[in-house]
Design a protein around this motif. Structure first.
Motif, PDB file in Angstrom:
ATOM      1  N   LEU A 125      37.993  55.499  47.632  1.00 19.44           N
ATOM      2  CA  LEU A 125      39.395  55.684  47.263  1.00 19.44           C
ATOM      3  C   LEU A 125      39.654  57.081  46.702  1.00 19.44           C
ATOM      4  O   LEU A 125      40.782  57.553  46.693  1.00 19.44           O
ATOM      5  N   HIS A 126      38.581  57.735  46.238  1.00 23.42           N
ATOM      6  CA  HIS A 126      38.715  59.071  45.643  1.00 23.42           C
ATOM      7  C   HIS A 126      38.437  60.183  46.660  1.00 23.42           C
ATOM      8  O   HIS A 126      38.509  61.359  46.316  1.00 23.42           O
ATOM      9  N   ASP A 127      38.120  59.808  47.897  1.00 26.17           N
ATOM     10  CA  ASP A 127      37.904  60.780  48.965  1.00 26.17           C
ATOM     11  C   ASP A 127      39.271  61.196  49.513  1.00 26.17           C
ATOM     12  O   ASP A 127      40.058  60.344  49.945  1.00 26.17           O
ATOM     13  N   ASP A 205      47.913  44.085  46.628  1.00 25.11           N
ATOM     14  CA  ASP A 205      46.524  43.982  46.144  1.00 25.11           C
ATOM     15  C   ASP A 205      45.637  44.958  46.921  1.00 25.11           C
ATOM     16  O   ASP A 205      44.574  44.592  47.403  1.00 25.11           O
ATOM     17  N   LEU A 206      46.111  46.196  47.045  1.00 21.30           N
ATOM     18  CA  LEU A 206      45.401  47.129  47.918  1.00 21.30           C
ATOM     19  C   LEU A 206      44.259  47.809  47.160  1.00 21.30           C
ATOM     20  O   LEU A 206      44.289  48.991  46.866  1.00 21.30           O
ATOM     21  N   GLN A 207      43.257  47.016  46.837  1.00 19.72           N
ATOM     22  CA  GLN A 207      42.015  47.543  46.273  1.00 19.72           C
ATOM     23  C   GLN A 207      41.052  47.841  47.418  1.00 19.72           C
ATOM     24  O   GLN A 207      41.288  47.447  48.567  1.00 19.72           O
ATOM     25  N   TYR A 208      39.959  48.538  47.121  1.00 19.92           N
ATOM     26  CA  TYR A 208      39.074  49.035  48.185  1.00 19.92           C
ATOM     27  C   TYR A 208      38.489  47.930  49.063  1.00 19.92           C
ATOM     28  O   TYR A 208      38.286  48.124  50.263  1.00 19.92           O
ATOM     29  N   GLY A 209      38.251  46.748  48.488  1.00 22.28           N
ATOM     30  CA  GLY A 209      37.654  45.661  49.264  1.00 22.28           C
ATOM     31  C   GLY A 209      38.584  45.070  50.303  1.00 22.28           C
ATOM     32  O   GLY A 209      38.151  44.299  51.161  1.00 22.28           O
ATOM     33  N   ASN A 210      39.868  45.419  50.244  1.00 24.09           N
ATOM     34  CA  ASN A 210      40.847  44.915  51.211  1.00 24.09           C
ATOM     35  C   ASN A 210      41.221  45.955  52.267  1.00 24.09           C
ATOM     36  O   ASN A 210      42.219  45.797  52.968  1.00 24.09           O
ATOM     37  N   ILE A 211      40.413  47.014  52.357  1.00 18.83           N
ATOM     38  CA  ILE A 211      40.642  48.062  53.355  1.00 18.83           C
ATOM     39  C   ILE A 211      39.346  48.289  54.125  1.00 18.83           C
ATOM     40  O   ILE A 211      38.288  48.452  53.528  1.00 18.83           O
ATOM     41  N   MET A 212      39.435  48.292  55.447  1.00 23.88           N
ATOM     42  CA  MET A 212      38.258  48.511  56.290  1.00 23.88           C
ATOM     43  C   MET A 212      38.481  49.746  57.152  1.00 23.88           C
ATOM     44  O   MET A 212      39.607  50.022  57.575  1.00 23.88           O
ATOM     45  N   ALA A 238      51.626  52.226  43.078  1.00 23.56           N
ATOM     46  CA  ALA A 238      51.152  52.204  41.689  1.00 23.56           C
ATOM     47  C   ALA A 238      49.968  51.266  41.529  1.00 23.56           C
ATOM     48  O   ALA A 238      48.972  51.591  40.875  1.00 23.56           O
ATOM     49  N   ASN A 239      50.072  50.101  42.164  1.00 26.07           N
ATOM     50  CA  ASN A 239      48.988  49.124  42.089  1.00 26.07           C
ATOM     51  C   ASN A 239      47.710  49.685  42.711  1.00 26.07           C
ATOM     52  O   ASN A 239      46.608  49.513  42.177  1.00 26.07           O
ATOM     53  N   HIS A 240      47.853  50.389  43.831  1.00 27.88           N
ATOM     54  CA  HIS A 240      46.695  51.015  44.487  1.00 27.88           C
ATOM     55  C   HIS A 240      46.063  52.069  43.572  1.00 27.88           C
ATOM     56  O   HIS A 240      44.836  52.132  43.453  1.00 27.88           O
ATOM     57  N   PHE A 241      46.876  52.878  42.914  1.00 28.59           N
ATOM     58  CA  PHE A 241      46.348  53.880  41.983  1.00 28.59           C
ATOM     59  C   PHE A 241      45.580  53.216  40.832  1.00 28.59           C
ATOM     60  O   PHE A 241      44.509  53.679  40.445  1.00 28.59           O
ATOM     61  N   CYS A 242      46.129  52.132  40.298  1.00 23.89           N
ATOM     62  CA  CYS A 242      45.443  51.414  39.206  1.00 23.89           C
ATOM     63  C   CYS A 242      44.096  50.859  39.652  1.00 23.89           C
ATOM     64  O   CYS A 242      43.147  50.798  38.870  1.00 23.89           O
ATOM     65  N   ILE A 255      34.806  45.319  34.208  1.00 26.64           N
ATOM     66  CA  ILE A 255      35.102  46.468  33.348  1.00 26.64           C
ATOM     67  C   ILE A 255      35.817  47.554  34.155  1.00 26.64           C
ATOM     68  O   ILE A 255      35.366  47.940  35.236  1.00 26.64           O
ATOM     69  N   LEU A 256      36.936  48.029  33.620  1.00 29.67           N
ATOM     70  CA  LEU A 256      37.746  49.047  34.282  1.00 29.67           C
ATOM     71  C   LEU A 256      37.565  50.393  33.584  1.00 29.67           C
ATOM     72  O   LEU A 256      37.405  50.450  32.368  1.00 29.67           O
ATOM     73  N   ASP A 257      37.599  51.462  34.369  1.00 34.18           N
ATOM     74  CA  ASP A 257      37.474  52.817  33.826  1.00 34.18           C
ATOM     75  C   ASP A 257      38.723  53.598  34.218  1.00 34.18           C
ATOM     76  O   ASP A 257      38.808  54.162  35.310  1.00 34.18           O
ATOM     77  N   PHE A 258      39.701  53.620  33.309  1.00 40.56           N
ATOM     78  CA  PHE A 258      40.987  54.232  33.642  1.00 40.56           C
ATOM     79  C   PHE A 258      40.948  55.761  33.641  1.00 40.56           C
ATOM     80  O   PHE A 258      41.945  56.394  33.978  1.00 40.56           O
ATOM     81  N   SER A 259      39.802  56.344  33.299  1.00 45.35           N
ATOM     82  CA  SER A 259      39.668  57.800  33.479  1.00 45.35           C
ATOM     83  C   SER A 259      39.630  58.138  34.971  1.00 45.35           C
ATOM     84  O   SER A 259      39.807  59.284  35.359  1.00 45.35           O
ATOM     85  N   LYS A 260      39.416  57.107  35.814  1.00 42.53           N
ATOM     86  CA  LYS A 260      39.388  57.314  37.269  1.00 42.53           C
ATOM     87  C   LYS A 260      40.772  57.169  37.910  1.00 42.53           C
ATOM     88  O   LYS A 260      40.900  57.309  39.127  1.00 42.53           O
ATOM     89  N   TYR A 261      41.770  56.870  37.101  1.00 44.15           N
ATOM     90  CA  TYR A 261      43.139  56.861  37.616  1.00 44.15           C
ATOM     91  C   TYR A 261      43.420  58.264  38.168  1.00 44.15           C
ATOM     92  O   TYR A 261      43.092  59.264  37.537  1.00 44.15           O
ATOM     93  N   PRO A 262      44.013  58.377  39.383  1.00 43.94           N
ATOM     94  CA  PRO A 262      44.141  59.699  40.016  1.00 43.94           C
ATOM     95  C   PRO A 262      45.004  60.668  39.203  1.00 43.94           C
ATOM     96  O   PRO A 262      46.026  60.257  38.632  1.00 43.94           O
TER      97      PRO A 262
END
Length: 396
Positions: A125-127, A205-212, A238-242, A255-262
């Motif tokens: 997601l960060h690429d 719910d566009l988290q990485y596991g729902n994208i191929m 916004a949900n995707h960014f979170c 555990i979430l790491d919000f320092s990775k928010y874009p």
């Protein structure tokens, strides 16, 4: 939520008899399958709403195999969505040429086409290149002409909150500020709703596991539509960014790491790629307007998944610390709210400290052999929250 393959191979005993009958019927239609009864069941890791399995049969060409996906619906998750609506969405999206085909249905699940592509990882997601592909694919998804009412977010939040309050004991209702959150939902609906916002068919719910991704063609497929509905597109972005704060395949998936928010540049690049995919270069004001809306819609996203976590902690048996996940989403809400909305209200520090005090008081009544672990958790969570507050103050 999405899943990736586990190296541990399961047995067909996992599957209901009805599902096995569908699978054997499917396999009997393929000439290259050696034995329809020789199905291999592989549990896929990372799903938090359903149990998901890859099914394989050996074929005459030794290097190849036939594959399908079996999804067994999680217990109690019908609270979150109407399963018939979700199936209708699945079939409609399939007719639009998106996602996997539906191959069969049984009482508590379904069989889907297996997409021969790689599920994205948290780091993908960060690429920047992959992020631009996601932005364009999201725009394509938003433009689908689908059945269903417009803007589902606020009703769903209120319905879920009602379920959460019904499931929780009075101490939990108080500790999670659920009565206050009811007022927050109404405030957000009033603040965020406008006649000028873009509405589209959102995945939600566009988290990485729902994208191929098919790495040969660089094409993406979006999967898992349980939560899909019409909503403001800014909410979906916004949900995707979170979701960039999450890694559901780590040793501590909750555990979430919000320092990775874009950061601002990454958010600008995403929004530009999203708007550009329509074929026209967006104006600066268009980009700024959507960016501003997206930041506001991070707030209902935190409430959405915070409430989801509380309910899931009561009804879902999947091994995931839903309540700790919910706690983090709520605390990020309180820490971001004043800086996103500039709103008057309790300071995030006072809300968080009060919430932590209530949670720690509750914890102190737990059995003594759990005390050390829970005390460590509270210290770690407080440290995490302090970082979240500091970052929110200095982000913009």
């Amino acid at each position: 939520m999405g899943a990736t393959e586990s190296p541990v191979h399961g047995k067909a005993d996992y599957l209901p008899g009805e599902a096995k009958d569908i699978l054997k019927s499917l396999a009997s239609q393929w000439d290259d399958v050696l034995d329809v009864n020789q199905l291999q069941v592989i549990p896929l890791k990372g799903a938090m709403t359903n149990e998901v399995f890859q099914i394989k049969w050996p074929t005459k060409a030794q290097e190849a195999s036939r594959k399908v996906l079996v999804r067994i619906y999680g217990e109690g998750v019908d609270i979150f969505f109407d399963r018939n609506d979700e199936i209708q969405t699945f079939e409609s999206i399939s007719k639009h040429g998106q996602g996997p085909r539906l191959l069969g249905r049984f009482a508590n699940g379904r069989v889907e086409e297996f997409i021969r592509a790689r599920t994205l990882s948290a780091s993908d997601l960060h690429d920047s290149d992959i992020s631009s592909l996601i932005a364009a694919k999201m725009k394509e998804f938003h433009d689908l002409d689908m059945p269903g009412p417009k803007v589902h977010l606020w009703d769903r939040l209120r319905n879920w909150l009602g379920e959460a309050k019904r499931l929780c004991c009075p101490k939990e209702v108080e500790a999670f500020y659920l009565d206050t959150i009811e007022k927050e939902i109404s405030m957000l609906e009033k603040e965020l709703s406008s006649a000028h916002q873009r509405i589209g068919f959102c995945h939600n719910d566009l988290q990485y596991g729902n994208i191929m991704i098919d790495e040969k063609t660089n094409s993406l497929t979006i999967i898992d539509y349980e939560y899909a509905s019409y909503n403001p597109v800014a909410y979906d972005i916004a949900n995707h960014f979170c979701e960039m704060a999450a890694n559901y395949h780590s040793e501590t998936p909750h555990i979430l790491d919000f320092s990775k928010y874009p950061d601002l540049e990454k958010r600008q690049n995403f929004v530009k790629a999203y708007l550009r995919s329509s074929g026209e270069e967006p104006s600066e004001s268009e980009v700024e307007h959507l960016l501003h809306e997206v930041e506001k819609y991070t707030l209902p996203s935190h409430l959405f998944w915070g409430i989801w976590g509380i309910i899931s902690g009561h009804v879902n048996k999947i091994d995931f610390d839903y309540k700790e996940y919910a706690t983090q989403r709520f605390q990020e809400y309180w820490s971001r709210k004043p800086f996103v909305l500039g709103s008057v209200g309790p300071s995030p520090e006072s809300v968080i400290d009060d919430t932590m005090e209530k949670l720690m008081t509750k914890e102190s009544t737990a059995k003594s052999h759990h005390h050390g672990h829970r005390h460590l958790h509270s210290r770690r969570l407080r440290k995490f929250l302090n970082l979240a507050i500091f970052r929110s103050k200095h982000k913009h």
